[in-house]
Motif scaffolding. Structure first.
Motif, PDB file in Angstrom:
ATOM      1  N   ALA A 154       0.838  -1.208   0.000  1.00 59.97           N
ATOM      2  CA  ALA A 154       0.000   0.000   0.000  1.00 59.97           C
ATOM      3  C   ALA A 154       0.865   1.247   0.000  1.00 59.97           C
ATOM      4  O   ALA A 154       0.565   2.239  -0.663  1.00 59.97           O
ATOM      5  CB  ALA A 154      -0.936  -0.012   1.194  1.00 59.97           C
ATOM      6  N   ALA A 155       1.955   1.179   0.734  1.00 57.04           N
ATOM      7  CA  ALA A 155       2.843   2.342   0.817  1.00 57.04           C
ATOM      8  C   ALA A 155       3.503   2.638  -0.519  1.00 57.04           C
ATOM      9  O   ALA A 155       3.977   3.753  -0.751  1.00 57.04           O
ATOM     10  CB  ALA A 155       3.905   2.102   1.882  1.00 57.04           C
ATOM     11  N   VAL A 204       2.056   2.853  -3.286  1.00 59.62           N
ATOM     12  CA  VAL A 204       1.144   3.568  -4.195  1.00 59.62           C
ATOM     13  C   VAL A 204       1.552   5.020  -4.305  1.00 59.62           C
ATOM     14  O   VAL A 204       1.762   5.696  -3.304  1.00 59.62           O
ATOM     15  CB  VAL A 204      -0.310   3.438  -3.702  1.00 59.62           C
ATOM     16  N   ARG A 205       1.661   5.500  -5.542  1.00 61.67           N
ATOM     17  CA  ARG A 205       2.090   6.886  -5.781  1.00 61.67           C
ATOM     18  C   ARG A 205       1.009   7.714  -6.463  1.00 61.67           C
ATOM     19  O   ARG A 205       0.529   8.696  -5.934  1.00 61.67           O
ATOM     20  CB  ARG A 205       3.336   6.893  -6.681  1.00 61.67           C
ATOM     21  N   SER A 206       0.647   7.304  -7.649  1.00 58.11           N
ATOM     22  CA  SER A 206      -0.239   8.155  -8.449  1.00 58.11           C
ATOM     23  C   SER A 206      -1.709   7.875  -8.190  1.00 58.11           C
ATOM     24  O   SER A 206      -2.563   8.697  -8.502  1.00 58.11           O
ATOM     25  CB  SER A 206       0.065   7.961  -9.933  1.00 58.11           C
ATOM     26  N   GLY A 207      -2.022   6.732  -7.644  1.00 61.65           N
ATOM     27  CA  GLY A 207      -3.420   6.386  -7.448  1.00 61.65           C
ATOM     28  C   GLY A 207      -4.079   5.856  -8.708  1.00 61.65           C
ATOM     29  O   GLY A 207      -5.293   5.686  -8.774  1.00 61.65           O
ATOM     30  N   THR A 264      -5.364   3.174 -11.206  1.00 64.95           N
ATOM     31  CA  THR A 264      -5.755   1.764 -11.064  1.00 64.95           C
ATOM     32  C   THR A 264      -5.943   1.146 -12.451  1.00 64.95           C
ATOM     33  O   THR A 264      -6.348   1.831 -13.394  1.00 64.95           O
ATOM     34  CB  THR A 264      -7.069   1.591 -10.283  1.00 64.95           C
ATOM     35  N   GLN A 284       0.617  -2.030  -5.903  1.00 62.93           N
ATOM     36  CA  GLN A 284      -0.272  -2.714  -4.979  1.00 62.93           C
ATOM     37  C   GLN A 284      -1.220  -3.591  -5.803  1.00 62.93           C
ATOM     38  O   GLN A 284      -1.739  -3.150  -6.828  1.00 62.93           O
ATOM     39  CB  GLN A 284      -1.082  -1.716  -4.152  1.00 62.93           C
ATOM     40  N   LEU A 302      -7.057  -6.026  -9.381  1.00 56.86           N
ATOM     41  CA  LEU A 302      -6.679  -4.643  -9.667  1.00 56.86           C
ATOM     42  C   LEU A 302      -5.218  -4.399  -9.338  1.00 56.86           C
ATOM     43  O   LEU A 302      -4.689  -4.955  -8.366  1.00 56.86           O
ATOM     44  CB  LEU A 302      -7.516  -3.669  -8.822  1.00 56.86           C
ATOM     45  N   ILE A 356      -2.797  -1.152  -8.449  1.00 53.32           N
ATOM     46  CA  ILE A 356      -2.926   0.242  -8.018  1.00 53.32           C
ATOM     47  C   ILE A 356      -1.538   0.852  -7.931  1.00 53.32           C
ATOM     48  O   ILE A 356      -0.679   0.342  -7.195  1.00 53.32           O
ATOM     49  CB  ILE A 356      -3.643   0.317  -6.649  1.00 53.32           C
ATOM     50  N   ARG A 363      -7.330   8.269  -4.280  1.00 53.91           N
ATOM     51  CA  ARG A 363      -6.888   6.877  -4.186  1.00 53.91           C
ATOM     52  C   ARG A 363      -5.499   6.776  -3.562  1.00 53.91           C
ATOM     53  O   ARG A 363      -5.237   5.892  -2.740  1.00 53.91           O
ATOM     54  CB  ARG A 363      -6.891   6.240  -5.578  1.00 53.91           C
ATOM     55  N   ALA A 364      -4.644   7.704  -3.958  1.00 55.75           N
ATOM     56  CA  ALA A 364      -3.286   7.659  -3.408  1.00 55.75           C
ATOM     57  C   ALA A 364      -3.323   7.909  -1.903  1.00 55.75           C
ATOM     58  O   ALA A 364      -2.640   7.228  -1.128  1.00 55.75           O
ATOM     59  CB  ALA A 364      -2.424   8.683  -4.123  1.00 55.75           C
ATOM     60  N   ALA A 382      -4.500   4.828  -0.034  1.00 57.87           N
ATOM     61  CA  ALA A 382      -3.445   3.818   0.081  1.00 57.87           C
ATOM     62  C   ALA A 382      -2.420   4.246   1.126  1.00 57.87           C
ATOM     63  O   ALA A 382      -1.918   3.427   1.897  1.00 57.87           O
ATOM     64  CB  ALA A 382      -2.775   3.604  -1.276  1.00 57.87           C
ATOM     65  N   VAL A 396      -2.881   3.278   4.839  1.00 57.50           N
ATOM     66  CA  VAL A 396      -2.717   1.908   5.326  1.00 57.50           C
ATOM     67  C   VAL A 396      -1.558   1.829   6.308  1.00 57.50           C
ATOM     68  O   VAL A 396      -0.464   2.315   6.030  1.00 57.50           O
ATOM     69  CB  VAL A 396      -2.489   0.942   4.135  1.00 57.50           C
ATOM     70  N   VAL A 398     -11.832   2.155  -5.853  1.00 58.68           N
ATOM     71  CA  VAL A 398     -10.713   2.150  -4.915  1.00 58.68           C
ATOM     72  C   VAL A 398     -10.645   3.527  -4.276  1.00 58.68           C
ATOM     73  O   VAL A 398     -10.557   4.534  -4.986  1.00 58.68           O
ATOM     74  CB  VAL A 398      -9.384   1.875  -5.656  1.00 58.68           C
ATOM     75  N   GLN A 449      -8.325   2.034   3.609  1.00 56.28           N
ATOM     76  CA  GLN A 449      -8.364   1.903   2.158  1.00 56.28           C
ATOM     77  C   GLN A 449      -9.503   0.939   1.816  1.00 56.28           C
ATOM     78  O   GLN A 449      -9.677  -0.095   2.467  1.00 56.28           O
ATOM     79  CB  GLN A 449      -7.041   1.360   1.607  1.00 56.28           C
ATOM     80  N   ILE A 482      -8.777  -2.253   3.974  1.00 63.19           N
ATOM     81  CA  ILE A 482      -7.365  -2.508   4.259  1.00 63.19           C
ATOM     82  C   ILE A 482      -6.859  -1.449   5.224  1.00 63.19           C
ATOM     83  O   ILE A 482      -6.926  -0.250   4.918  1.00 63.19           O
ATOM     84  CB  ILE A 482      -6.539  -2.493   2.953  1.00 63.19           C
TER      85      ILE A 482
END
Lengths: 312, 312, 312, 312
Positions: C48-49, C51-54, C56, C290, C309, C311, D44-45, D48, D51, D143, D290, D311
Motif C-alpha cells: 500500500a505504501a 502507491v504513488r499516483s493512485g 488503477t 499494490q 486490480l 494500483i 486513491r493515493a 493507500a 494503510v 478504490v 483503504q 485494508i
C-alpha cells in the motif's frame, strides 16, 4: 414450376409463397393453433384406431450436455454441490439449435418484415411482444397420425447425400412407395438419415448445420396436403443446395422454417431421431402410426424440448 | 389389516411391505423398467383401441418460475441479455419438488438401508452411483391405459379435506363407482383435487407440502392390481394423517414414494393437474382412456419434467 | 539443471519437484492459505505504501457469453422472460477454463496420486470430499505487492511466440531489466501477450489452449522466491514445448498448475488481461504496484471469477 | 428541514431532491461514472497512504444457495452430473436482492418518469435500452477511502432497532464520534448491524426486507459531503419508518436507492457484512481505511456480485 412438374420452385415462386401459403386469419385473428387446426378429434381418433401391435418408438435424441460445433450452447445437467441448496438434479437448456429435440412454437421466427404468426408484434431479443404464438397454447399436446417419409429408403441409400437435398416431389414418391395416402392433419416426418450418416462418417463430427436436408420445395407439399406438423432429423438444406437465397438474414438456412412458422403457422419438430422409427416401420410393414408429442407448458416459451412417440 | 377389511396398515404391516411388495429381481438383476413391465404391447394396443372421441387433455401444470413456499427453487425461463451469447430462450428447473409436473425415475429415492431399485448403489449427493434406474431407460415413453380415481367425486366433495387422506380401499370404491375394472399395467391416477382446493381457498397459498394426500394404504392397492404407474395431484398424506412414522429421514412425508420407487419399482408422476381430466371424464362418461407420457431423455437423470396426456 | 544454469528442468527433475517443492504441513495440517502465508500484514502495508499516483488498472477480461473453441461452456448473462419470475439479470458461469478471469483455489487440482493440497481427500466429480482447500477460506482477499514480468518487453517483441514459451530464468531476467527485486509474498504476474497476440493475428481465433505460455521451469523461480500467487494471461505452455510429459492425465497441459496447486499450495489467477497493465507499467516507469484481488465467497467453491486490480 | 436541524426531510423536500440532488450532465452527457468522479487519483493515493497495519477485512456475505423468504431466488453452486459435460463447478446468481453482496450499476433503477442515469432510455424487462450505466464501465474498480459509520456503536447498542432507522444527522454524529472528517470521494459505509441483529434474534429469520435500515435523510448527507459510493448492510428503512411514501411503485422500500442511483449517479453496495469491520475499526482505533471493490466485468450488467475489502 412445382411438385407436379418435379421441379424446384424458383426464387420468385418461393417469395410468392409468403402470400400464397399464408394462413393468417384463416382460423381467426386470435388463433393460436395454426395448422394444428387440421388435427381434429376425428383425426386423432382415427390415428389411435390405427394402432395394432402396441409397439412404441421414442423419437428424441438424448439431451446433449457436451460442447461441440453442433452444440455451442450445451444443455446442463447439474446437481447442487455438497452443502449447497437445491433439490437433487437440475436440467437446463436453450430450447433451439441443432442438437436438442424440440418443437418450435409459432412465435419462433419472424416474417421478412418483422411480424410473428397471425400478424403479431415482435418484442425485444426476438421474443414475442404479446402472449401469442407461444408454446403454452399447445398444452393439450400434438396427437394425430404420423407418417414417416423415409427418403433414404426411397433412394435405396443409407442416408441422403450432402448436395442432394430432399425435394418436394420426393415426398409424394415416398408416400406412394410406402403405400400411404397423405391426409389432412398429418404429422409429416421427413427422414434424411442423420443418425446413419454420422455412424458411417465417424471422422466427421456434426457442425452447427445440417450437412444436407430438406429443400424449400417441401413447403408446397406440406401446404397442399394440409399437413399439420413437420418433424425432421435434418433441417433446411444448406442455401447453396437450395438455389434460393436464404429468406432470413441469418447464417443458418431457413427456407422451410421461414414459410412454415410465421406464414403458414405450422409447428416444426427439429432434431428428431428417426433411425429406430425407420427400422420399426420396415418391420411393421407400414409407415403410418399414432403420433404423440406433448410440449412442456412453458408460459410464453418459443418452443419446448420434447420426446415425441410413434405408436404402432 | 388391509384393503379388504377397509382398515389402514399398521406401522408393522407397512414396514413389512419392504419385503412383501419388493420386486427386486422379479424381472432380472439388470431390469430398468420395474412395474413398467406390466405395460405390454397388448396393453398399449388395447388402450389405443379404447380411444373414441379423440379428445385430448393435458395433465401438466404450467412450469412455475415464481418463488414461494411451495416453490423454493423456482424454474427459470431466461433469455440472453442484449448483446450476449445464447440461442433465444432457456428453460431450467430442478426436476423434483411440489410444483413442477414430473416423473420420478427409479433411482430417485433410496431404501431405508441406502440402496436404489434392484439393489443398486447410491452415489454422492443422493445421485445414482451407477448408470441404472435413471430416466433415460424410459426413452420409449409410458403409454397405456390411464384410469382416473376421482376421490372427491367418490366422496361427493370438491376436493379431499385436510385430515382425510385418500385411503387404499377408496381406490376400489372409486373404480366400482366409475365402472372401471383395474387391470395389470394401468396408470393409476389419483385425484385429491389440488386445483379445486386452492380455487376454493384463495387465502391459503401452497406450501412445500400437500395439505392432504394419499395414505400409505394405497400402496397395497397398487401392488395387488399390478399397476404400472402412479400419477397424482397431491402426494403422500402428511405423516400425522398416516398413523405411520415417516419411513425416510426426510422432512417431507414419503410413505407412498418410499415403497413404490426403490422397492416396488413403480414410477410416480408428481404434481399432475387432474382438474380438466375430471371434468372430461364426467363429460365423456368414462374414467379410462389412453395415457401417454414421454420423459425427456436425460442421461442419468433422476426424473424428467413431463406433460402427460389423456386421450379419449 | 536449473535456473542458474539457464536450462530447463529435465523430466526427472520436474518429477522430483513433487517432493522438493511440496509445502504440505509447512503451515500446519489444517492450513488453508498455502503460499498466501507469505503475504504478511507487513507485506500488505508495504505494498500500500508503494502507491504513488493512485492510478488503477483492472486486470479482468469481460465475462464472455459467446460460444467458441476457447469458450466451449460459455458464461450466461440472462434476464427472466416477460411475465416470468426472477430479479433482473442473472450471471452464471463455470469458474474454470481458458476464457473467464478466475482464481483457482487449492482444491482445484489433484496430485498424481489423487490427493488435494495438504493431503486432503478427493470426492466425486473431482470436487473436494472435505471442506478444505476451497475458495471461501480466502474471503479476506489477496492483497499485496504485484510484480509484472513483461516477457514480450524483455524479448523486444509484441508477444511471445508459439514454440518459445516463457522459461524460468527469463523471470529473473525480466525482474532485473525492470529494476524489481523479487520478494517473499509477491504476486508474480507473467505476461505472454494474449491480447496483443490476437490483435496481431485477427484470422486466428483462440482455442481451448494457450498457443504458447509458461514453461515448467517457472515453478522453480516461484518456489525459490517465496512467491505467494501466480497470475498470468496465457497458461501452461503446450506439452510439446515443455520437453516434459503432461504430469496429469488431462488433454490440457498442466505442468505449472500441477506443482503449484496441490503440492506447493500456490493460488493461480488464470486468463488475466495484462495488456493495459503493461502499458501502465511502462508509463509509470515501474513494474511493481499494490495488487488486490477479492474472490467471491463461494462456500466449497474450487475457485472464483475475479477482477484483480493493480494500483499505482 | 434538514440535517442541520436534525429533522427528517418532508415528503415534499424529498421529492424536490430529484432536482436538487440530480447530477445529470454534471460530468457530461456520456458520463458513466456518476459520483465515482469524486474518486480522483489523489483520493486513491491518499487512501493507500493511510494503510498502516496491513490488516484486511472482507466485507461480503457468503454466496447463499439456500431458499428462504429473504432469498426467494437462491444462487446456484452446481457441478455437472456424472458423465455430463461441463468444467468442474458452476456459480450462478441473480445479482440483486436482499441476500448476495453486490454493487448496483447506475442503470439498476429508473427515475419516477422512466429514465436511467443521465437521461438514458429504459429497455424491456427494466434493462437498459442502450449500453450505458452498466457495470462494465467500472472495470477499473472502486478504490478509495472507506469510512465506516457504525451507528449501533454511536447509539451504544448492538444493532439499530426496528422502528428506529438511521437518520441523516446520525451520520455526522458518527463521524464526529469516530474522529473522522467526511471527504469528497468517500465510500460511505453505514452499519445497521444486520449480522448482530440476527445473532441476537435467532428465532427471527430474515425476510425479503430489512427489519430497519437507513432513512431517506441520509441522501442529503451523501450529497453534501460529495460521497462517491454508499455501502450498507441493511437497505432503505421500511416505508412506515420513513414518513415518506415509497417513491417507486415497488413493494420494496427504495427511498435512498431512488435518489442515489438514477438521479445522483451514486453506486450502492448492498448486503455487505460489516460486523468484522466494526470489530476491526474498534481494535485499530480508526474508522477510515483503504477500500477496494472490483466488480466483475459483465457487459451490459446492471450490477455485479462483489467482495469488497477494507485494508488498514
Amino acid at each position: 414450376m412445382g411438385l407436379a412438374e418435379r421441379t424446384p420452385p424458383s426464387a420468385e415462386e418461393y417469395a410468392g409463397w409468403r402470400k400464397e401459403f399464408c394462413n393468417w386469419g384463416r382460423w381467426g385473428a386470435d388463433d393460436e393453433l395454426g395448422t394444428l387446426n387440421f388435427v381434429t378429434p376425428a383425426v386423432r381418433a382415427a390415428a389411435a384406431a390405427s394402432v395394432r401391435s402396441g409397439r412404441t418408438v421414442g423419437l428424441a435424441r438424448p439431451i446433449d450436455t457436451f460442447a461441440g460445433p453442433a452444440n455451442p450452447y450445451p444443455a446442463h445437467h447439474f446437481v447442487a454441490c455438497e452443502e449447497s441448496g437445491g433439490m437433487l438434479d437440475y436440467i437446463g437448456l436453450f430450447i433451439h439449435g441443432f442438437t436438442q429435440t424440440h418443437i418450435d412454437a409459432l412465435c419462433h421466427l419472424q416474417t421478412h418484415d418483422g411480424r410473428f404468426w397471425n400478424d403479431k408484434p415482435v418484442g425485444s431479443q426476438h421474443m414475442p411482444a404479446e402472449h401469442s404464438g407461444t408454446i403454452d397454447f399447445w398444452s393439450q399436446g400434438v396427437v394425430g397420425r404420423g407418417v414417416l417419409y423415409d427418403i433414404p429408403r426411397l433412394r435405396g441409400a443409407e442416408h441422403i447425400e450432402p448436395g442432394h437435398p430432399v425435394m418436394g416431389w420426393e415426398l409424394s414418391d415416398a408416400a406412394e412407395a410406402q403405400g400411404v395416402e397423405p391426409r389432412a392433419g398429418d404429422i409429416v416426418m421427413i427422414r434424411s438419415g442423420h443418425g446413419r450418416y454420422f455412424e458411417l462418417h465417424p471422422d466427421e463430427s456434426p457442425r452447427f448445420a445440417s450437412p444436407s436436408g430438406v429443400h424449400a420445395g417441401a413447403v408446397e407439399f406440406l401446404y397442399r396436403t394440409d399437413a399439420a406438423v413437420l418433424c425432421w432429423d435434418w433441417q433446411d438444406a444448406p442455401t447453396d443446395q437450395q438455389g434460393i437465397p436464404n429468406p432470413a438474414s441469418h447464417p443458418v438456412p431457413l427456407h422451410v422454417h421461414h414459410i412454415l412458422i410465421p406464414y403458414m403457422g405450422m409447428p416444426i419438430i427439429d432434431n428428431a431421431d428417426l433411425e429406430a422409427l425407420a427400422v420399426a416401420c420396415a418391420e411393421e410393414g407400414r409407415w403410418e402410426f399414432q403420433f404423440v408429442c406433448a410440449p412442456l407448458v412453458i408460459p410464453r416459451g418459443t418452443g419446448s424440448p420434447v420426446n415425441p412417440l410413434a405408436i404402432f
